[in-house]
Enzyme design. Structure first.
Site, PDB file in Angstrom:
ATOM      1  N   ASP A 129       0.845  -1.200   0.000  1.00 41.84           N
ATOM      2  CA  ASP A 129       0.000   0.000   0.000  1.00 41.84           C
ATOM      3  C   ASP A 129       0.884   1.256   0.000  1.00 41.84           C
ATOM      4  O   ASP A 129       0.596   2.240  -0.690  1.00 41.84           O
ATOM      5  CB  ASP A 129      -0.906  -0.013   1.238  1.00 41.84           C
ATOM      6  CG  ASP A 129      -1.608  -1.345   1.389  1.00 41.84           C
ATOM      7  OD1 ASP A 129      -2.422  -1.688   0.528  1.00 41.84           O
ATOM      8  OD2 ASP A 129      -1.300  -2.075   2.360  1.00 41.84           O
ATOM      9  N   HIS A 152      -4.650  -3.312   6.431  1.00 44.29           N
ATOM     10  CA  HIS A 152      -4.450  -3.591   4.997  1.00 44.29           C
ATOM     11  C   HIS A 152      -5.807  -3.995   4.426  1.00 44.29           C
ATOM     12  O   HIS A 152      -6.132  -5.171   4.284  1.00 44.29           O
ATOM     13  CB  HIS A 152      -3.432  -4.713   4.782  1.00 44.29           C
ATOM     14  CG  HIS A 152      -3.387  -5.149   3.337  1.00 44.29           C
ATOM     15  ND1 HIS A 152      -2.938  -4.335   2.325  1.00 44.29           N
ATOM     16  CD2 HIS A 152      -3.781  -6.288   2.730  1.00 44.29           C
ATOM     17  CE1 HIS A 152      -3.061  -4.961   1.170  1.00 44.29           C
ATOM     18  NE2 HIS A 152      -3.574  -6.154   1.392  1.00 44.29           N
TER      19      HIS A 152
HETATM   20  P1  NAD Z   1      -2.291 -18.416  -3.908  1.00 45.90           P
HETATM   21  O1  NAD Z   1      -3.663 -18.960  -3.688  1.00 45.90           O
HETATM   22  O2  NAD Z   1      -1.694 -18.360  -5.272  1.00 45.90           O
HETATM   23  O3  NAD Z   1      -1.264 -19.206  -2.983  1.00 45.90           O
HETATM   24  C1  NAD Z   1      -1.513 -19.483  -1.649  1.00 45.90           C
HETATM   25  C2  NAD Z   1      -0.741 -20.746  -1.321  1.00 45.90           C
HETATM   26  O4  NAD Z   1      -0.855 -20.950   0.095  1.00 45.90           O
HETATM   27  C3  NAD Z   1      -1.277 -21.984  -2.002  1.00 45.90           C
HETATM   28  O5  NAD Z   1      -0.216 -22.654  -2.689  1.00 45.90           O
HETATM   29  C4  NAD Z   1      -1.817 -22.828  -0.856  1.00 45.90           C
HETATM   30  O6  NAD Z   1      -1.660 -24.231  -1.071  1.00 45.90           O
HETATM   31  C5  NAD Z   1      -0.947 -22.340   0.289  1.00 45.90           C
HETATM   32  N1  NAD Z   1      -1.507 -22.605   1.632  1.00 45.90           N
HETATM   33  C6  NAD Z   1      -2.803 -22.602   2.023  1.00 45.90           C
HETATM   34  N2  NAD Z   1      -2.900 -22.962   3.312  1.00 45.90           N
HETATM   35  C7  NAD Z   1      -1.640 -23.174   3.748  1.00 45.90           C
HETATM   36  C8  NAD Z   1      -1.097 -23.593   4.985  1.00 45.90           C
HETATM   37  N3  NAD Z   1      -1.881 -23.865   6.022  1.00 45.90           N
HETATM   38  N4  NAD Z   1       0.246 -23.727   5.079  1.00 45.90           N
HETATM   39  C9  NAD Z   1       1.041 -23.481   4.020  1.00 45.90           C
HETATM   40  N5  NAD Z   1       0.580 -23.096   2.811  1.00 45.90           N
HETATM   41  C10 NAD Z   1      -0.746 -22.941   2.686  1.00 45.90           C
HETATM   42  O7  NAD Z   1      -2.318 -16.963  -3.221  1.00 45.90           O
HETATM   43  P2  NAD Z   1      -1.301 -15.760  -3.433  1.00 45.90           P
HETATM   44  O8  NAD Z   1      -1.741 -14.953  -4.594  1.00 45.90           O
HETATM   45  O9  NAD Z   1       0.075 -16.264  -3.371  1.00 45.90           O
HETATM   46  O10 NAD Z   1      -1.663 -14.867  -2.144  1.00 45.90           O
HETATM   47  C11 NAD Z   1      -1.387 -15.347  -0.853  1.00 45.90           C
HETATM   48  C12 NAD Z   1      -2.056 -14.439   0.175  1.00 45.90           C
HETATM   49  O11 NAD Z   1      -1.486 -13.135   0.146  1.00 45.90           O
HETATM   50  C13 NAD Z   1      -3.552 -14.233  -0.022  1.00 45.90           C
HETATM   51  O12 NAD Z   1      -4.171 -14.266   1.266  1.00 45.90           O
HETATM   52  C14 NAD Z   1      -3.643 -12.834  -0.592  1.00 45.90           C
HETATM   53  O13 NAD Z   1      -4.905 -12.236  -0.329  1.00 45.90           O
HETATM   54  C15 NAD Z   1      -2.547 -12.162   0.194  1.00 45.90           C
HETATM   55  N6  NAD Z   1      -2.045 -10.886  -0.349  1.00 45.90           N
HETATM   56  C16 NAD Z   1      -1.682  -9.946   0.580  1.00 45.90           C
HETATM   57  C17 NAD Z   1      -1.174  -8.738   0.153  1.00 45.90           C
HETATM   58  C18 NAD Z   1      -0.759  -7.679   1.143  1.00 45.90           C
HETATM   59  O14 NAD Z   1      -0.424  -6.567   0.701  1.00 45.90           O
HETATM   60  N7  NAD Z   1      -0.749  -7.907   2.459  1.00 45.90           N
HETATM   61  C19 NAD Z   1      -1.039  -8.486  -1.217  1.00 45.90           C
HETATM   62  C20 NAD Z   1      -1.393  -9.484  -2.126  1.00 45.90           C
HETATM   63  C21 NAD Z   1      -1.898 -10.697  -1.676  1.00 45.90           C
HETATM   64  C1  LMR Z   2      -3.763  -6.562  -2.502  1.00 40.20           C
HETATM   65  O1  LMR Z   2      -3.724  -5.549  -1.803  1.00 40.20           O
HETATM   66  O2  LMR Z   2      -3.345  -6.583  -3.685  1.00 40.20           O
HETATM   67  C2  LMR Z   2      -4.350  -7.835  -1.945  1.00 40.20           C
HETATM   68  O3  LMR Z   2      -4.370  -7.784  -0.544  1.00 40.20           O
HETATM   69  C3  LMR Z   2      -5.711  -8.086  -2.509  1.00 40.20           C
HETATM   70  C4  LMR Z   2      -6.284  -9.401  -2.077  1.00 40.20           C
HETATM   71  O4  LMR Z   2      -7.471  -9.392  -1.657  1.00 40.20           O
HETATM   72  O5  LMR Z   2      -5.601 -10.435  -2.172  1.00 40.20           O
END
Ligand code: NAD
Ligand code: LMR
Length: 329
Positions: free
Chosen positions: A160, A188
């Site tokens: 962000d 967030h």
């Molecule tokens: P994704 O679905 O591609 O990958 C998530 C992975 O986590 C999968 O491979 C799944 O098998 C694994 N997983 C699920 N439960 C698990 C556990 N108990 N132990 C270990 N691994 C586990 O998702 P992504 O695009 O990589 O995003 C991951 C997370 O990050 C999501 O929650 C998304 O919303 C979040 N995110 C946060 C931000 C931020 O700014 N804070 C930004 C983008 C995404």
């Molecule tokens: C982001 O800020 O890009 C993510 O947290 C969005 C999401 O819901 O995975």
């Protein structure tokens, strides 16, 4: 390579953020060009095979700083000896899922991970939670790691922060490198508050340099706060490379320090600063030095900012109350 490798545990290693993140860690961008790393990848059993494929590609990268990659489906093993933990894997919200269901499903992930960190991580462990809802997932993990200093549990608002810098630079037609002291306050989520009243552009307060209240209130703040949803709409998947890049930035800054005259945004356990209830994991302006961070003190908060910080903090209180009711903290 004389230094012992630093153990970096990454959860959700087979996911899309994991794919963008692991190669940058292996190349030295997380901890610096002199620090060897050992990767400890945690996945659910169904995704272990995919993680093994990624580990094969890591090997094929022949990264001089990568001292090895191990894959686990058991958190206790994955966090054994961890110096840095990137908690990326989380349960996404799916159709028909209520907010309480989402918090409960993630509690099932972050509670055992907090316990495993408590049981086996190294004394200098630093934790970054990326998986959403990141602030409250960090709160859950922290509350199950009573022997680890609370301040080691942080959540990511650096994406962000970077988004806010990019939008401001674009509006003013300046390089991103001219912007200092950006702050994201709160959660967030769409309630987050990106603050231009303390950010500086070439030494001037950003809100004054912009001099366009309507843009600030009606375009800048919602564009930054809803950028995650806009990326999902455009890509059909949530941000991955930019999220991985921000995770690298977060840990790199925590370990190596903020530049003189600047600060960054991190969601950290509140010490009561700026009226944020103690213990909530909320985003603040922080400086970092020698591997520790400090919340920037003494900023004047006007009514415009106060209302927005309070709204985001109120959402964090609601999330905390919901997970407390579920017995997760
Ligand atoms: P994704 O679905 O591609 O990958 C998530 C992975 O986590 C999968 O491979 C799944 O098998 C694994 N997983 C699920 N439960 C698990 C556990 N108990 N132990 C270990 N691994 C586990 O998702 P992504 O695009 O990589 O995003 C991951 C997370 O990050 C999501 O929650 C998304 O919303 C979040 N995110 C946060 C931000 C931020 O700014 N804070 C930004 C983008 C995404
Ligand atoms: C982001 O800020 O890009 C993510 O947290 C969005 C999401 O819901 O995975």
């Amino acid at each position: 390579m004389t230094q012992a490798p630093v153990n970096v545990t990454v959860t959700g290693a087979a996911g899309q953020i994991g794919y963008a993140l692991l190669f940058r860690i292996a190349s030295g961008q997380l901890l610096g060009p002199d620090t060897p790393v050992k990767l400890r990848l945690l996945e659910i059993p169904q995704a272990v095979k995919a993680a093994e494929g990624t580990a094969m590609e890591l090997e094929d990268g022949a990264f001089p700083l990568l001292a090895g990659t191990d894959i686990f489906d058991d958190p206790k093993q994955a966090f054994e000896g961890a110096n840095v933990a990137l908690l990326v894997g989380a349960r996404p919200r799916t159709k028909g899922m209520e907010r309480g269901d989402l918090l409960e499903a993630n509690g099932g992930i972050f509670k055992p991970q907090g316990e495993a960190i408590n049981a086996g991580a190294a004394d200098d462990i630093k934790v970054l939670v990326v998986g959403n809802p990141a602030n409250t997932n960090a709160l859950i993990a922290r509350s199950h790691a009573p022997d680890v200093p609370a301040e080691r549990f942080t959540a990511m608002t650096r994406l962000d922060h970077n988004r806010a810098i990019a939008q401001l630079a674009r509006k003013l037609g300046v390089a991103v490198s001219e912007i200092r002291k950006m702050t994201i306050w709160g959660n967030h989520s769409a309630t987050q508050y990106p603050d231009l009243f303390h950010a500086e552009v070439g030494g001037r307060i950003a809100a004054e340099a912009v001099n366009d209240e309507a843009w600030l209130a009606n375009e800048f703040i919602p564009t930054v706060a809803k950028r995650g949803a806009a990326i999902i709409e455009a890509r059909g998947a949530s941000s991955a490379a930019s999220a991985a890049s921000a995770a690298i930035d977060h840990i790199h800054t925590w370990v190596n320090g903020t530049p003189e005259g600047d600060w960054t945004s991190m969601a950290v356990p509140s010490d009561g600063s700026y009226g944020v209830p103690e213990g909530l994991i909320s985003s603040f302006p922080v400086t970092t030095r020698d591997g520790a961070y400090q919340i920037v003190q003494g900023l004047q908060i006007d009514d415009f900012s106060r209302a927005r910080i309070d709204a985001s903090v109120a959402e964090l209180v609601e999330e905390r109350d919901a997970v407390t009711k579920l017995g997760l903290v």
